[in-house]
Design a protein around this motif. Sequence first.
Motif, PDB file in Angstrom:
ATOM      1  N   ASP A 233      16.358 -30.584  56.129  1.00 52.72           N
ATOM      2  CA  ASP A 233      16.145 -31.819  56.900  1.00 52.72           C
ATOM      3  C   ASP A 233      14.663 -32.093  57.125  1.00 52.72           C
TER       4      ASP A 233
ATOM      5  N   ALA B  49      12.759 -36.084  59.686  1.00 52.55           N
ATOM      6  CA  ALA B  49      14.127 -35.593  59.603  1.00 52.55           C
ATOM      7  C   ALA B  49      15.051 -36.792  59.427  1.00 52.55           C
ATOM      8  N   GLY B  50      16.291 -36.534  59.088  1.00 57.16           N
ATOM      9  CA  GLY B  50      17.245 -37.610  58.891  1.00 57.16           C
ATOM     10  C   GLY B  50      17.458 -38.443  60.140  1.00 57.16           C
TER      11      GLY B  50
END
Length: 202
Positions: A42, A71-72
């Motif tokens: 991530d 990050a997502g």
Amino acid sequence: MNGSNARAESAGPARRPNVPGALLPLLGTNEAAVAFFAGVADLDATDPASHQLEEGIQLASGARLEQFARAGSGDAFCFVGEGGEERPVVYVSLDGEAGLLAVGLPELVRLCLVAPWWQDAPGRTAGELQAVVDAFRDDVPDLDRRRDLAARALGIDPAELPSQTAALARLVELSRGPLAEACRVVGYEGDPLDPLFDTADL
């Protein structure tokens, strides 16, 4: 094995990580590195120009805070101060938390390689941590292969990676150390963001 996997498995490292500025470009362009870091750990460095911190987020010291990956969730990985990949790295969460993760990108890369579940680790007992690791491995059954491919793509010998225990102990050490205070992040009104980890529970 399909063609893209064959290329990823056969490709050697393009540059060595001890060359200044070597890691970040590979994290964003190398197929095996992107597959692991963006897909497993991530940490997405594929489009640095699109990474912008929320307005008002800055370091209490006034030093530069430069986002280089996300990050997502939209949380940010940021370099502290001026310089290159040797700079400290802080993580800034959209939930209003921030904390020091590593002193230099090479250290962050190794943390993510051996413990991509690092966010869930601090404060857990050995049994709780093992449950986190087991669940993560259930979701990514080829984790070790993908980790080794990514490490080699970055010029890192997988056999020379730190243990998960050592990497997480270092994370705790940094969270409690003096550099964490020097890397304190504040919001737009100057109020400090909450610690990424509660050091009382680490």
